[in-house]
Design a protein around this motif. Sequence first.
Motif, PDB file in Angstrom:
ATOM      1  N   ARG A  64      10.167 -49.451  43.628  1.00  0.00           N
ATOM      2  CA  ARG A  64       9.977 -48.151  42.978  1.00  0.00           C
ATOM      3  C   ARG A  64       8.866 -48.198  41.937  1.00  0.00           C
ATOM      4  O   ARG A  64       8.163 -47.215  41.728  1.00  0.00           O
ATOM      5  CB  ARG A  64      11.271 -47.673  42.308  1.00  0.00           C
ATOM      6  CG  ARG A  64      12.376 -47.278  43.225  1.00  0.00           C
ATOM      7  CD  ARG A  64      12.112 -46.072  44.045  1.00  0.00           C
ATOM      8  NE  ARG A  64      11.690 -44.920  43.270  1.00  0.00           N
ATOM      9  CZ  ARG A  64      11.810 -43.691  43.686  1.00  0.00           C
ATOM     10  NH1 ARG A  64      12.366 -43.432  44.836  1.00  0.00           N
ATOM     11  NH2 ARG A  64      11.377 -42.696  42.965  1.00  0.00           N
ATOM     12  N   TYR A  67       5.787 -47.568  43.904  1.00  0.00           N
ATOM     13  CA  TYR A  67       5.827 -46.216  44.472  1.00  0.00           C
ATOM     14  C   TYR A  67       5.671 -45.159  43.378  1.00  0.00           C
ATOM     15  O   TYR A  67       4.962 -44.162  43.573  1.00  0.00           O
ATOM     16  CB  TYR A  67       7.132 -46.016  45.246  1.00  0.00           C
ATOM     17  CG  TYR A  67       7.257 -44.642  45.845  1.00  0.00           C
ATOM     18  CD1 TYR A  67       6.368 -44.203  46.825  1.00  0.00           C
ATOM     19  CD2 TYR A  67       8.256 -43.782  45.441  1.00  0.00           C
ATOM     20  CE1 TYR A  67       6.476 -42.930  47.376  1.00  0.00           C
ATOM     21  CE2 TYR A  67       8.375 -42.514  45.991  1.00  0.00           C
ATOM     22  CZ  TYR A  67       7.483 -42.099  46.953  1.00  0.00           C
ATOM     23  OH  TYR A  67       7.591 -40.838  47.496  1.00  0.00           O
ATOM     24  N   ASP A  68       6.277 -45.371  42.232  1.00  0.00           N
ATOM     25  CA  ASP A  68       6.144 -44.416  41.125  1.00  0.00           C
ATOM     26  C   ASP A  68       4.698 -44.280  40.665  1.00  0.00           C
ATOM     27  O   ASP A  68       4.257 -43.197  40.286  1.00  0.00           O
ATOM     28  CB  ASP A  68       7.037 -44.819  39.948  1.00  0.00           C
ATOM     29  CG  ASP A  68       8.515 -44.592  40.227  1.00  0.00           C
ATOM     30  OD1 ASP A  68       8.854 -43.918  41.228  1.00  0.00           O
ATOM     31  OD2 ASP A  68       9.347 -45.106  39.454  1.00  0.00           O
ATOM     32  N   VAL A  70       2.102 -44.512  42.608  1.00  0.00           N
ATOM     33  CA  VAL A  70       1.476 -43.661  43.629  1.00  0.00           C
ATOM     34  C   VAL A  70       1.885 -42.206  43.414  1.00  0.00           C
ATOM     35  O   VAL A  70       1.054 -41.299  43.509  1.00  0.00           O
ATOM     36  CB  VAL A  70       1.852 -44.150  45.048  1.00  0.00           C
ATOM     37  CG1 VAL A  70       1.390 -43.161  46.120  1.00  0.00           C
ATOM     38  CG2 VAL A  70       1.244 -45.527  45.302  1.00  0.00           C
ATOM     39  N   GLN A  71       3.144 -41.981  43.084  1.00  0.00           N
ATOM     40  CA  GLN A  71       3.627 -40.626  42.830  1.00  0.00           C
ATOM     41  C   GLN A  71       2.926 -40.004  41.617  1.00  0.00           C
ATOM     42  O   GLN A  71       2.628 -38.813  41.616  1.00  0.00           O
ATOM     43  CB  GLN A  71       5.140 -40.621  42.607  1.00  0.00           C
ATOM     44  CG  GLN A  71       5.933 -40.848  43.872  1.00  0.00           C
ATOM     45  CD  GLN A  71       5.801 -39.680  44.818  1.00  0.00           C
ATOM     46  OE1 GLN A  71       4.900 -39.616  45.644  1.00  0.00           O
ATOM     47  NE2 GLN A  71       6.700 -38.728  44.699  1.00  0.00           N
ATOM     48  N   ARG A 140       0.648 -42.170  50.883  1.00  0.00           N
ATOM     49  CA  ARG A 140       1.791 -41.776  50.053  1.00  0.00           C
ATOM     50  C   ARG A 140       3.007 -41.489  50.918  1.00  0.00           C
ATOM     51  O   ARG A 140       4.117 -41.901  50.611  1.00  0.00           O
ATOM     52  CB  ARG A 140       1.438 -40.546  49.200  1.00  0.00           C
ATOM     53  CG  ARG A 140       2.538 -40.196  48.190  1.00  0.00           C
ATOM     54  CD  ARG A 140       2.444 -38.772  47.705  1.00  0.00           C
ATOM     55  NE  ARG A 140       2.561 -37.786  48.754  1.00  0.00           N
ATOM     56  CZ  ARG A 140       3.709 -37.441  49.359  1.00  0.00           C
ATOM     57  NH1 ARG A 140       4.840 -38.006  49.034  1.00  0.00           N
ATOM     58  NH2 ARG A 140       3.705 -36.522  50.307  1.00  0.00           N
ATOM     59  N   PHE A 143       4.423 -44.761  52.231  1.00  0.00           N
ATOM     60  CA  PHE A 143       5.126 -45.467  51.159  1.00  0.00           C
ATOM     61  C   PHE A 143       6.482 -44.801  50.909  1.00  0.00           C
ATOM     62  O   PHE A 143       7.494 -45.471  50.706  1.00  0.00           O
ATOM     63  CB  PHE A 143       4.277 -45.480  49.897  1.00  0.00           C
ATOM     64  CG  PHE A 143       4.519 -46.649  48.984  1.00  0.00           C
ATOM     65  CD1 PHE A 143       5.671 -47.412  49.037  1.00  0.00           C
ATOM     66  CD2 PHE A 143       3.563 -46.988  48.038  1.00  0.00           C
ATOM     67  CE1 PHE A 143       5.880 -48.483  48.172  1.00  0.00           C
ATOM     68  CE2 PHE A 143       3.756 -48.057  47.175  1.00  0.00           C
ATOM     69  CZ  PHE A 143       4.920 -48.796  47.242  1.00  0.00           C
ATOM     70  N   GLU A 144       6.516 -43.479  50.954  1.00  0.00           N
ATOM     71  CA  GLU A 144       7.771 -42.743  50.798  1.00  0.00           C
ATOM     72  C   GLU A 144       8.769 -43.151  51.884  1.00  0.00           C
ATOM     73  O   GLU A 144       9.959 -43.369  51.610  1.00  0.00           O
ATOM     74  CB  GLU A 144       7.489 -41.245  50.875  1.00  0.00           C
ATOM     75  CG  GLU A 144       8.706 -40.365  50.760  1.00  0.00           C
ATOM     76  CD  GLU A 144       8.336 -38.893  50.834  1.00  0.00           C
ATOM     77  OE1 GLU A 144       8.890 -38.130  50.024  1.00  0.00           O
ATOM     78  OE2 GLU A 144       7.503 -38.509  51.687  1.00  0.00           O
ATOM     79  N   VAL A 147      10.133 -46.649  51.165  1.00  0.00           N
ATOM     80  CA  VAL A 147      11.161 -46.599  50.114  1.00  0.00           C
ATOM     81  C   VAL A 147      12.480 -46.083  50.697  1.00  0.00           C
ATOM     82  O   VAL A 147      13.553 -46.622  50.400  1.00  0.00           O
ATOM     83  CB  VAL A 147      10.685 -45.732  48.925  1.00  0.00           C
ATOM     84  CG1 VAL A 147      11.827 -45.459  47.949  1.00  0.00           C
ATOM     85  CG2 VAL A 147       9.525 -46.414  48.207  1.00  0.00           C
TER      86      VAL A 147
END
Length: 157
Positions: A64, A67-68, A70-71, A140, A143-144, A147
């Motif tokens: 995360r 990933y966060d 990227v978010q 993105r 990656f989502e 996750v």
Amino acid sequence: MPNGRGHAGAGRREGQGSGKVLPSPNPVRYFEDPDKQVVRAALLDKEAEELAQELRTLPPSQLRRFYDHVQTIDRKLRLEAGGGEKEREAVFARLRPELLTLKAKAAYAHGRKTVPKALLQFIVDHTHGVKDSRDFEAFRRQFEAVVAFHGFFAEKE
């Protein structure tokens, strides 16, 4: 001694002297078509599932963290870019260096043995492969999916 590039040692080869070398990037194909309209289904399904299985021992918080990042870039892109394609690309060009810092963060985490090589390779591949906002959106989304699959495959503590 400075080498003309702003600081000493900048001309050295990657990993020279330390014995460590980052993995070479593998080409990523995001789209089915050259017009970048259709994201490859396997990117969001089979390939994401396979990576999540490889990362099953990684704590969700470690995944995360990346990933966060990227978010956060995605939120900035959506907030700063208007509806036009040119404006979106200009904003992404300005934000791309933030994406590239993922590689350094992943290398650091891998060096500290907190993330496996599979995640480092994933980050290296995508920081190298993302060239514009459409590539970024496909990355993105993959990656989502990773996750989400990781939530299913992750080993419970």
